[in-house]
Design an enzyme around this catalytic site. Structure first.
Site, mmCIF file in Angstrom:
data_model
loop_
_atom_site.group_PDB
_atom_site.id
_atom_site.type_symbol
_atom_site.label_atom_id
_atom_site.label_comp_id
_atom_site.label_asym_id
_atom_site.label_seq_id
_atom_site.Cartn_x
_atom_site.Cartn_y
_atom_site.Cartn_z
ATOM 1 N N ASP A 21 -58.075 -51.490 64.168
ATOM 2 C CA ASP A 21 -56.931 -50.962 64.908
ATOM 3 C C ASP A 21 -57.018 -49.434 64.919
ATOM 4 O O ASP A 21 -57.498 -48.828 63.955
ATOM 5 C CB ASP A 21 -55.634 -51.433 64.212
ATOM 6 C CG ASP A 21 -54.422 -51.264 65.102
ATOM 7 O OD1 ASP A 21 -54.577 -50.929 66.290
ATOM 8 O OD2 ASP A 21 -53.298 -51.463 64.598
ATOM 9 N N ASN A 23 -58.158 -47.537 67.796
ATOM 10 C CA ASN A 23 -59.117 -46.946 68.747
ATOM 11 C C ASN A 23 -58.405 -46.057 69.766
ATOM 12 O O ASN A 23 -58.892 -44.968 70.103
ATOM 13 C CB ASN A 23 -59.864 -48.042 69.521
ATOM 14 C CG ASN A 23 -60.804 -48.823 68.644
ATOM 15 O OD1 ASN A 23 -61.077 -48.425 67.519
ATOM 16 N ND2 ASN A 23 -61.300 -49.943 69.145
ATOM 17 N N ARG A 25 -55.436 -44.526 69.542
ATOM 18 C CA ARG A 25 -54.899 -43.282 68.942
ATOM 19 C C ARG A 25 -56.016 -42.292 68.633
ATOM 20 O O ARG A 25 -55.879 -41.090 68.804
ATOM 21 C CB ARG A 25 -54.104 -43.619 67.666
ATOM 22 C CG ARG A 25 -52.688 -44.056 67.966
ATOM 23 C CD ARG A 25 -52.064 -44.736 66.791
ATOM 24 N NE ARG A 25 -52.539 -46.120 66.682
ATOM 25 C CZ ARG A 25 -52.329 -46.894 65.644
ATOM 26 N NH1 ARG A 25 -51.680 -46.421 64.587
ATOM 27 N NH2 ARG A 25 -52.771 -48.136 65.626
ATOM 28 N N ARG A 34 -58.547 -44.308 76.405
ATOM 29 C CA ARG A 34 -58.590 -45.336 75.365
ATOM 30 C C ARG A 34 -59.968 -45.987 75.223
ATOM 31 O O ARG A 34 -60.414 -46.281 74.127
ATOM 32 C CB ARG A 34 -57.534 -46.400 75.653
ATOM 33 C CG ARG A 34 -56.112 -45.859 75.664
ATOM 34 C CD ARG A 34 -55.119 -46.952 76.001
ATOM 35 N NE ARG A 34 -55.262 -48.076 75.106
ATOM 36 C CZ ARG A 34 -54.749 -48.135 73.874
ATOM 37 N NH1 ARG A 34 -54.034 -47.134 73.418
ATOM 38 N NH2 ARG A 34 -54.937 -49.178 73.129
ATOM 39 N N HIS A 38 -62.625 -47.303 72.133
ATOM 40 C CA HIS A 38 -63.254 -48.621 71.926
ATOM 41 C C HIS A 38 -64.775 -48.469 71.805
ATOM 42 O O HIS A 38 -65.411 -49.135 70.990
ATOM 43 C CB HIS A 38 -62.903 -49.567 73.079
ATOM 44 C CG HIS A 38 -61.432 -49.849 73.200
ATOM 45 N ND1 HIS A 38 -60.632 -50.076 72.106
ATOM 46 C CD2 HIS A 38 -60.614 -49.925 74.283
ATOM 47 C CE1 HIS A 38 -59.387 -50.299 72.513
ATOM 48 N NE2 HIS A 38 -59.342 -50.194 73.822
ATOM 49 N N SER A 66 -57.268 -60.028 70.946
ATOM 50 C CA SER A 66 -56.264 -61.054 70.652
ATOM 51 C C SER A 66 -55.719 -61.652 71.939
ATOM 52 O O SER A 66 -55.864 -61.062 73.022
ATOM 53 C CB SER A 66 -55.112 -60.445 69.849
ATOM 54 O OG SER A 66 -54.336 -59.606 70.685
ATOM 55 N N THR A 67 -55.088 -62.802 71.805
ATOM 56 C CA THR A 67 -54.433 -63.428 72.956
ATOM 57 C C THR A 67 -53.470 -62.424 73.596
ATOM 58 O O THR A 67 -53.385 -62.311 74.814
ATOM 59 C CB THR A 67 -53.641 -64.672 72.468
ATOM 60 O OG1 THR A 67 -54.508 -65.471 71.673
ATOM 61 C CG2 THR A 67 -53.128 -65.496 73.628
ATOM 62 N N LEU A 132 -75.953 -63.190 56.937
ATOM 63 C CA LEU A 132 -74.534 -62.876 57.165
ATOM 64 C C LEU A 132 -74.099 -63.562 58.452
ATOM 65 O O LEU A 132 -74.844 -63.558 59.434
ATOM 66 C CB LEU A 132 -74.350 -61.356 57.320
ATOM 67 C CG LEU A 132 -73.003 -60.869 57.860
ATOM 68 C CD1 LEU A 132 -71.898 -61.049 56.820
ATOM 69 C CD2 LEU A 132 -73.064 -59.392 58.260
ATOM 70 N N ARG A 189 -57.009 -54.006 57.291
ATOM 71 C CA ARG A 189 -56.466 -53.521 58.571
ATOM 72 C C ARG A 189 -56.451 -52.003 58.550
ATOM 73 O O ARG A 189 -55.976 -51.386 57.585
ATOM 74 C CB ARG A 189 -55.048 -54.040 58.823
ATOM 75 C CG ARG A 189 -54.536 -53.547 60.186
ATOM 76 C CD ARG A 189 -53.258 -54.190 60.621
ATOM 77 N NE ARG A 189 -52.982 -53.818 62.006
ATOM 78 C CZ ARG A 189 -52.283 -54.524 62.864
ATOM 79 N NH1 ARG A 189 -51.784 -55.668 62.493
ATOM 80 N NH2 ARG A 189 -52.077 -54.098 64.090
HETATM 81 C C1 FPP Z 1 -57.786 -52.016 68.657
HETATM 82 O O1 FPP Z 1 -57.437 -50.654 68.819
HETATM 83 C C2 FPP Z 1 -58.979 -52.412 69.448
HETATM 84 C C3 FPP Z 1 -59.057 -53.429 70.379
HETATM 85 C C4 FPP Z 1 -57.907 -54.287 70.691
HETATM 86 C C5 FPP Z 1 -60.301 -53.766 71.144
HETATM 87 C C6 FPP Z 1 -61.561 -53.339 70.455
HETATM 88 C C7 FPP Z 1 -62.787 -53.916 71.075
HETATM 89 C C8 FPP Z 1 -64.004 -53.384 70.896
HETATM 90 C C9 FPP Z 1 -64.203 -52.143 70.101
HETATM 91 C C10 FPP Z 1 -65.212 -54.059 71.480
HETATM 92 C C11 FPP Z 1 -66.072 -54.436 70.304
HETATM 93 C C12 FPP Z 1 -67.240 -55.233 70.640
HETATM 94 C C13 FPP Z 1 -67.834 -56.084 69.749
HETATM 95 C C14 FPP Z 1 -69.025 -56.852 70.175
HETATM 96 C C15 FPP Z 1 -67.335 -56.304 68.371
HETATM 97 P P1 FPP Z 1 -56.169 -50.286 69.705
HETATM 98 O O2 FPP Z 1 -56.581 -50.189 71.131
HETATM 99 O O3 FPP Z 1 -55.087 -51.286 69.434
HETATM 100 O O4 FPP Z 1 -55.743 -48.874 69.170
HETATM 101 P P2 FPP Z 1 -54.276 -48.231 69.159
HETATM 102 O O5 FPP Z 1 -53.429 -49.107 68.285
HETATM 103 O O6 FPP Z 1 -54.496 -46.876 68.577
HETATM 104 O O7 FPP Z 1 -53.787 -48.198 70.576
#
Ligand code: FPP
Length: 247
Positions: A21, A23, A25, A34, A38, A66-67, A132, A189
């Site tokens: 969690d 990414n 921010r 955003r 990611h 997530s869903t 793993l 988390r």
């Molecule tokens: C949470 O941060 C991140 C996500 C919901 C999506 C993340 C997906 C990837 C990084 C792709 C990864 C690929 C593989 C193969 C594992 P957020 O966007 O909720 O951050 P925030 O809470 O700061 O807005």
């Protein structure tokens, strides 16, 4: 002594589950959009997979989408799906060379076709690896999974292969997406949020929960080692007293 060297191999969590969690921010702090967050989040996934494999953790489950994430702006959802396809296709050979088996849990039918295809190829390519198991939770939520499990069990009762009285914890475990996996012993988390957010609700019953303020793109190998060391310093009692554990 490095953090890695301090880890007691005899007391490793067999299965670590992670809610990545922060990414968005993190990207905002950099003045970027955003998806930039990611993209950097993928580096953290790679670092954690390497670190987990190096110390000998057997299962690593990452809450990737997530869903509820389907409700994000359409352009972000599309960008995450493209990132997934790109990441899986780019990483599979390296996962394979390093003995990592790829698996996925969730409502995979709801993912775009190219994403499912890439995932299935990765799963097939790495299926015999044993070092793993990397589990991507995709279009996953625990309530979706439990609802599905109840439907599966109800069908067994309907066709008389199961009686209601014989339902026990094993019956439920076997109907979950995680049927063949050990329960996570440590759940991490990032980003300072203290919630489970519909993630592995049944499976986390006895897990140690570890929360850190680090945003996901800042979470790397050292941070994973720190979480494992924190876990190793806790006393896991499973409802017993401390005295019972010593005797
Ligand atoms: C949470 O941060 C991140 C996500 C919901 C999506 C993340 C997906 C990837 C990084 C792709 C990864 C690929 C593989 C193969 C594992 P957020 O966007 O909720 O951050 P925030 O809470 O700061 O807005």
């Amino acid at each position: 002594m490095s953090l890695k060297e301090k880890i007691n191999i005899a007391k490793l969590p067999k299965h670590i589950a992670i809610i990545m969690d922060g990414n968005g921010r993190w990207a905002k702090q950099q003045g970027e959009d955003r998806i930039f967050g990611h993209e950097h989040g993928v580096k953290s996934v790679r670092a954690c997979v390497e670190a987990a494999a190096e110390v000998g953790v057997k299962y690593l489950t990452i809450y990737t989408f997530s869903t509820e994430n389907w409700n994000r702006p359409q352009e972000e959802v599309i960008a995450i799906m493209q990132l997934l396809v790109h990441t899986i296709s780019g990483e599979v050979e390296s996962l394979h060379k390093n003995g990592v088996r790829l698996q996925a849990i969730g409502d995979l039918d709801s993912l775009p076709k190219d994403c499912v295809e890439e995932l299935q190829m990765g799963i097939e390519r790495t299926k015999d690896n044993t070092r793993l198991t990397l589990v991507l939770a995709l279009s996953y939520s625990s309530r979706w999974e439990i609802t599905n499990a109840v439907q599966k069990i109800a069908k067994q009762i309907e066709n008389k292969t199961l009686s209601a009285n014989s339902i026990n914890e094993q019956t439920i475990n076997a109907a979950l997406c995680t049927a063949d996996m050990p329960e996570p012993e440590l759940m991490i988390r990032t980003s300072g949020e203290h919630r489970i957010s519909n993630f592995l609700l049944w499976q986390l019953a006895y897990a140690e929960l570890y929360f850190t303020d680090k945003l996901w793109p800042d979470f790397g190998k050292e941070e994973l080692y720190e979480a494992i060391l924190d876990y190793q310093n806790r006393e896991r009692r499973f409802g017993k007293t401390s005295e019972q554990l010593i005797s």
